[in-house]
Scaffold this motif. Structure first.
Motif, PDB file in Angstrom:
ATOM      1  N   LEU A  79       0.932  -1.179  -0.023  1.00 47.09           N
ATOM      2  CA  LEU A  79      -0.210   0.058   0.095  1.00 47.09           C
ATOM      3  C   LEU A  79       1.046   1.327  -0.039  1.00 47.09           C
ATOM      4  CD1 LEU A  79      -2.790  -1.070   2.572  1.00 47.09           C
ATOM      5  CD2 LEU A  79      -2.786  -1.348   0.045  1.00 47.09           C
ATOM      6  N   PRO A  80       0.867   1.970  -1.122  1.00 42.69           N
ATOM      7  CA  PRO A  80       1.656   3.405  -1.141  1.00 42.69           C
ATOM      8  C   PRO A  80       1.198   4.203   0.116  1.00 42.69           C
ATOM      9  CG  PRO A  80       0.746   2.986  -3.066  1.00 42.69           C
ATOM     10  CD  PRO A  80      -0.022   1.898  -2.337  1.00 42.69           C
ATOM     11  N   PHE A  81       2.360   4.865   0.783  1.00 49.42           N
ATOM     12  CA  PHE A  81       2.165   5.832   1.808  1.00 49.42           C
ATOM     13  C   PHE A  81       2.735   7.244   1.475  1.00 49.42           C
ATOM     14  CE2 PHE A  81       3.436   7.517   5.706  1.00 49.42           C
ATOM     15  CZ  PHE A  81       2.774   7.095   6.849  1.00 49.42           C
ATOM     16  N   GLY A  82       2.023   8.252   1.850  1.00 54.41           N
ATOM     17  CA  GLY A  82       2.628   9.576   1.413  1.00 54.41           C
ATOM     18  C   GLY A  82       1.382  10.583   1.693  1.00 54.41           C
ATOM     19  N   GLY A  83       1.745  11.794   1.617  1.00 48.45           N
ATOM     20  CA  GLY A  83       0.781  12.690   1.885  1.00 48.45           C
ATOM     21  C   GLY A  83       0.811  13.914   0.878  1.00 48.45           C
ATOM     22  N   VAL A  84      -0.115  15.024   1.294  1.00 45.60           N
ATOM     23  CA  VAL A  84      -0.371  16.334   0.456  1.00 45.60           C
ATOM     24  C   VAL A  84      -0.185  17.327   1.403  1.00 45.60           C
ATOM     25  CG1 VAL A  84      -1.510  15.193  -1.379  1.00 45.60           C
ATOM     26  CG2 VAL A  84      -2.583  15.952   0.522  1.00 45.60           C
ATOM     27  N   LYS A  85      -0.198  18.715   0.917  1.00 52.84           N
ATOM     28  CA  LYS A  85      -0.066  19.787   1.732  1.00 52.84           C
ATOM     29  C   LYS A  85       1.374  19.633   2.583  1.00 52.84           C
ATOM     30  CE  LYS A  85      -4.115  20.949   3.646  1.00 52.84           C
ATOM     31  NZ  LYS A  85      -5.343  20.976   4.148  1.00 52.84           N
ATOM     32  N   ASN A  86       1.468  20.204   3.762  1.00 57.17           N
ATOM     33  CA  ASN A  86       2.625  20.191   4.372  1.00 57.17           C
ATOM     34  C   ASN A  86       3.072  19.047   4.917  1.00 57.17           C
ATOM     35  OD1 ASN A  86       2.278  23.027   4.070  1.00 57.17           O
ATOM     36  ND2 ASN A  86       2.466  23.619   6.133  1.00 57.17           N
ATOM     37  N   SER A  87       2.489  18.100   4.704  1.00 53.12           N
ATOM     38  CA  SER A  87       2.595  16.578   4.926  1.00 53.12           C
ATOM     39  C   SER A  87       3.791  16.005   4.061  1.00 53.12           C
ATOM     40  CB  SER A  87       1.702  15.672   5.111  1.00 53.12           C
ATOM     41  OG  SER A  87       0.840  15.969   6.155  1.00 53.12           O
ATOM     42  N   GLY A  88       4.028  16.701   2.921  1.00 53.53           N
ATOM     43  CA  GLY A  88       5.203  16.252   2.218  1.00 53.53           C
ATOM     44  C   GLY A  88       4.732  15.971   0.620  1.00 53.53           C
ATOM     45  N   PHE A  89       5.502  15.404  -0.012  1.00 49.22           N
ATOM     46  CA  PHE A  89       5.478  14.810  -1.415  1.00 49.22           C
ATOM     47  C   PHE A  89       6.201  13.384  -1.885  1.00 49.22           C
ATOM     48  CE2 PHE A  89       7.781  18.640  -0.833  1.00 49.22           C
ATOM     49  CZ  PHE A  89       9.159  18.306  -1.344  1.00 49.22           C
ATOM     50  N   GLY A  90       5.470  12.593  -2.767  1.00 50.22           N
ATOM     51  CA  GLY A  90       6.043  11.618  -3.252  1.00 50.22           C
ATOM     52  C   GLY A  90       5.534  10.203  -2.384  1.00 50.22           C
ATOM     53  N   ARG A  91       5.722   9.080  -2.753  1.00 53.07           N
ATOM     54  CA  ARG A  91       5.314   8.112  -2.037  1.00 53.07           C
ATOM     55  C   ARG A  91       6.097   6.959  -1.815  1.00 53.07           C
ATOM     56  NH1 ARG A  91       1.913  11.346  -1.873  1.00 53.07           N
ATOM     57  NH2 ARG A  91      -0.211  11.253  -1.892  1.00 53.07           N
ATOM     58  N   GLU A  92       6.171   6.331  -0.739  1.00 53.00           N
ATOM     59  CA  GLU A  92       6.852   5.030  -0.504  1.00 53.00           C
ATOM     60  C   GLU A  92       5.948   3.758  -0.285  1.00 53.00           C
ATOM     61  OE1 GLU A  92      10.412   6.674   2.118  1.00 53.00           O
ATOM     62  OE2 GLU A  92       8.738   6.804   3.279  1.00 53.00           O
ATOM     63  N   MET A  93       6.493   2.731  -0.637  1.00 51.96           N
ATOM     64  CA  MET A  93       5.844   1.517  -0.669  1.00 51.96           C
ATOM     65  C   MET A  93       4.837   1.184  -1.703  1.00 51.96           C
ATOM     66  SD  MET A  93       5.812   0.460   3.649  1.00 51.96           S
ATOM     67  CE  MET A  93       3.921   1.319   3.885  1.00 51.96           C
ATOM     68  N   GLY A  94       4.339  -0.152  -1.847  1.00 54.13           N
ATOM     69  CA  GLY A  94       3.702  -0.444  -3.059  1.00 54.13           C
ATOM     70  C   GLY A  94       4.529  -0.117  -4.250  1.00 54.13           C
ATOM     71  N   PRO A  95       3.835  -0.183  -5.449  1.00 53.96           N
ATOM     72  CA  PRO A  95       4.286  -0.091  -6.678  1.00 53.96           C
ATOM     73  C   PRO A  95       4.859   1.124  -6.905  1.00 53.96           C
ATOM     74  CG  PRO A  95       1.917  -0.295  -6.914  1.00 53.96           C
ATOM     75  CD  PRO A  95       2.437  -0.754  -5.578  1.00 53.96           C
ATOM     76  N   LEU A  96       4.435   2.296  -6.388  1.00 49.96           N
ATOM     77  CA  LEU A  96       4.896   3.641  -6.758  1.00 49.96           C
ATOM     78  C   LEU A  96       6.029   4.055  -5.900  1.00 49.96           C
ATOM     79  CD1 LEU A  96       1.579   5.620  -5.919  1.00 49.96           C
ATOM     80  CD2 LEU A  96       2.454   4.786  -7.990  1.00 49.96           C
ATOM     81  N   GLY A  97       6.564   3.084  -4.840  1.00 49.51           N
ATOM     82  CA  GLY A  97       7.761   3.481  -4.080  1.00 49.51           C
ATOM     83  C   GLY A  97       8.963   3.079  -4.671  1.00 49.51           C
ATOM     84  N   ILE A  98       8.951   2.288  -5.776  1.00 53.80           N
ATOM     85  CA  ILE A  98      10.226   1.679  -6.416  1.00 53.80           C
ATOM     86  C   ILE A  98      10.560   2.822  -7.566  1.00 53.80           C
ATOM     87  CG2 ILE A  98       9.212   0.254  -8.000  1.00 53.80           C
ATOM     88  CD1 ILE A  98      11.546  -1.751  -7.476  1.00 53.80           C
ATOM     89  N   ARG A  99       9.604   3.591  -8.051  1.00 51.56           N
ATOM     90  CA  ARG A  99       9.579   4.479  -9.088  1.00 51.56           C
ATOM     91  C   ARG A  99      10.108   5.923  -8.668  1.00 51.56           C
ATOM     92  NH1 ARG A  99       5.170   2.639 -13.875  1.00 51.56           N
ATOM     93  NH2 ARG A  99       5.970   0.329 -13.852  1.00 51.56           N
ATOM     94  N   GLU A 100       9.976   6.254  -7.568  1.00 49.16           N
ATOM     95  CA  GLU A 100      10.442   7.737  -7.085  1.00 49.16           C
ATOM     96  C   GLU A 100      11.749   8.246  -7.597  1.00 49.16           C
ATOM     97  OE1 GLU A 100       8.792  10.160  -6.317  1.00 49.16           O
ATOM     98  OE2 GLU A 100       6.763   9.167  -5.446  1.00 49.16           O
ATOM     99  N   PHE A 101      12.631   7.251  -7.469  1.00 52.93           N
ATOM    100  CA  PHE A 101      14.316   7.634  -7.944  1.00 52.93           C
ATOM    101  C   PHE A 101      14.561   6.850  -9.179  1.00 52.93           C
ATOM    102  CE2 PHE A 101      13.606   8.816  -3.481  1.00 52.93           C
ATOM    103  CZ  PHE A 101      14.216  10.060  -3.468  1.00 52.93           C
ATOM    104  N   ALA A 102      13.654   6.718 -10.151  1.00 55.24           N
ATOM    105  CA  ALA A 102      14.099   5.864 -11.359  1.00 55.24           C
ATOM    106  C   ALA A 102      14.098   6.897 -12.506  1.00 55.24           C
ATOM    107  CB  ALA A 102      12.758   4.729 -11.608  1.00 55.24           C
ATOM    108  N   ASN A 103      14.980   6.307 -13.285  1.00 52.99           N
ATOM    109  CA  ASN A 103      15.031   7.042 -14.572  1.00 52.99           C
ATOM    110  C   ASN A 103      14.047   6.457 -15.462  1.00 52.99           C
ATOM    111  OD1 ASN A 103      15.861   8.340 -17.184  1.00 52.99           O
ATOM    112  ND2 ASN A 103      17.820   7.406 -17.355  1.00 52.99           N
ATOM    113  N   TYR A 104      13.131   7.084 -16.007  1.00 57.83           N
ATOM    114  CA  TYR A 104      12.000   6.668 -17.078  1.00 57.83           C
ATOM    115  C   TYR A 104      12.639   6.827 -18.354  1.00 57.83           C
ATOM    116  CZ  TYR A 104       8.550   6.559 -13.206  1.00 57.83           C
ATOM    117  OH  TYR A 104       7.842   6.391 -11.982  1.00 57.83           O
TER     118      TYR A 104
END
Length: 454
Positions: free
Chosen positions: A421-446
């Motif tokens: 399950l992807p984890f992350g927030g909006v507003k002043n809670s930050g940006f980006g996602r960790e865990m789940g399928p989204l977590g492995i693509r945050e620091f990838a070269n598409y």
């Protein structure tokens, strides 16, 4: 010239239950920090760019086995570092192993080439490639779990990791580095650095370092994001939260109360996505509060991470009281790092407490008369991490999910975090996602790859 980042060691195991310093670790010299960057860059080029996903998965599974084999030892370390109850510490170690295992099992699927249906003749696809060494600035409240969310996907992708952990957690960070090395990861793939903030700022500016992941306070997020932005580095920030726990209706009120108490008092309330603001429909408010007080009195709490943290929490509670809030349980009195379960009600509009994250076992209660009012109170926050909705009307739950300004909404459940399950927030809670399928693509070269038709 060899210089220490600080004149004295900043890294120490200080048992919050006793206040005793049990072990100290020297801050790295500038040369040691530079050597860590060299090692991470070398490992990226000689290992991250040359190995297959299957080869990296084999190493990751060895690390998973080590976490499980050493579960008791690892749990004991963080019990002493930041005070976590042993049963919760054991769960954290296992959850961390599950996250690493999840990416070992699914990385090939998540990183598979994505074909594109071209308008022109020929072929095209997106390939997901690593980008280089990354810096992880991690917090003390979940010493293993937070690191697993960052290290697991990125090591499977082929990026390398430099971990700057909280100064409270020098022993757990060293234990993780040892586990990955013993699992067969090369030197530099996972590097623990006892660095100062100033030293890390220089690391972030190094052109070989390509990204930064921070889990921490809003203030830390602003500082790290500014440094990363100045160096044109990708950054993921998971910051604070002031999550709403909304109760509109319930078939089993006791179950809803228990879910709320679990969401508030896990880790003694030192949890970014813990339920902090309880927004209860008028018809259930009095009974829910009555039962919540009873459950709170029975809850066993570990100490906070330090006596100073407890003092800071007491100051926040006192400020709320001075603004007119009522205390129906607990208060400001505490014993060292041990802080009692505390419940505030009738917090007036305009009080800073309504918009402040209380990082400890303090719950705020709000009475509302309608769905619209519940949403308005919930969204009246600078934060937007998670949210909880309890209702017997599934359509109402989905309406809340659409209207709540948060990165996650849990309907009729709490404690649902899981590796997939992807984890992350909006507003002043930050940006980006960790865990789940989204977590492995945050620091990838598409990477787009095309080939003309023959």
């Amino acid at each position: 010239m060899t210089t220490k980042g600080d004149t004295m060691s900043r890294y120490a195991v200080t048992n919050p239950a006793t206040g005793q310093v049990e072990e100290s670790f020297e801050t790295f010299t500038d040369e040691q920090v530079a050597a860590a960057v060299d090692a991470a860059d070398d490992a990226y080029r000689t290992w991250g760019r040359t190995t297959t996903i299957e080869q990296r998965a084999a190493l990751m599974r060895k690390a998973v086995a080590a976490y499980r084999d050493q579960q008791q030892e690892l749990a004991t370390i963080i019990n002493h570092e930041m005070g976590k109850l042993m049963d919760e510490a054991l769960v954290e170690v296992e959850f961390s192993a599950e996250i690493l295992e999840y990416y070992a099992d699914h990385a090939a699927e998540f990183l598979a080439d994505e074909p594109i249906d071209r308008a022109a003749a020929g072929t095209a696809f997106i390939r997901h490639l690593p980008i280089g060494p990354l810096v992880g600035v991690m917090p003390w409240n979940y010493p293993y779990y937070q690191v697993a969310r960052f290290a697991g996907p990125n090591l499977m992708l082929g990026n390398t990791i430099m971990l700057k952990h909280a100064s409270l957690c020098p022993k757990s960070s060293a234990a993780m580095e040892r586990i990955f090395l013993e699992a067969g990861f090369p030197k530099g793939a996972f590097v623990n650095v006892y660095a100062t903030n100033e030293q890390i700022a220089k690391v972030i500016a190094d052109p070989r370092v390509r990204g930064v992941s921070l889990t921490g306070s809003e203030r830390a997020g602003k500082a790290i994001a500014q440094e990363a932005g100045a160096a044109l580095k990708k950054v993921v920030c998971e910051l604070g939260g002031n999550d709403a726990f909304i109760v509109m209706s319930a078939d089993d009120l006791d179950a809803a109360v228990e879910a709320g108490a679990n969401a508030r008092y896990e880790n003694s309330g030192q949890i970014c996505n813990g339920a902090k603001r309880f927004i209860i429909i008028d018809s259930l408010y009095d009974e829910f509060l009555k039962r919540f007080i009873k459950v709170s009195k029975e809850r066993k709490l570990a100490p906070l991470c330090s006596a100073s943290a407890a003092d800071g929490l007491a100051a926040q509670v006192q400020a709320a009281i001075d603004d007119g809030a009522k205390v129906v349980l607990g208060g400001t009195e505490h014993d060292g790092a041990f802080y009692p379960a505390t419940i505030l009600t009738d917090i007036p509009e305009g009080s800073a407490a309504r918009h402040t994250e209380f990082f400890g076992p303090v719950a705020q209660f709000y009475r509302v008369s309608s769905e619209d009012e519940a949403i308005a109170v919930a969204n009246d926050s600078p934060y937007g991490l998670g949210s909880y909705v309890f209702t017997t009307d599934s359509e109402q739950g989905l309406r809340f999910a659409d209207r709540l300004e948060s990165g996650m909404t849990y309907i009729n459940e709490s404690g649902a975090d899981s590796a997939e399950l992807p984890f992350g927030g909006v507003k002043n809670s930050g940006f980006g996602r960790e865990m789940g399928p989204l977590g492995i693509r945050e620091f990838a070269n598409y990477k787009l790859v095309t080939e003309a038709a023959h």
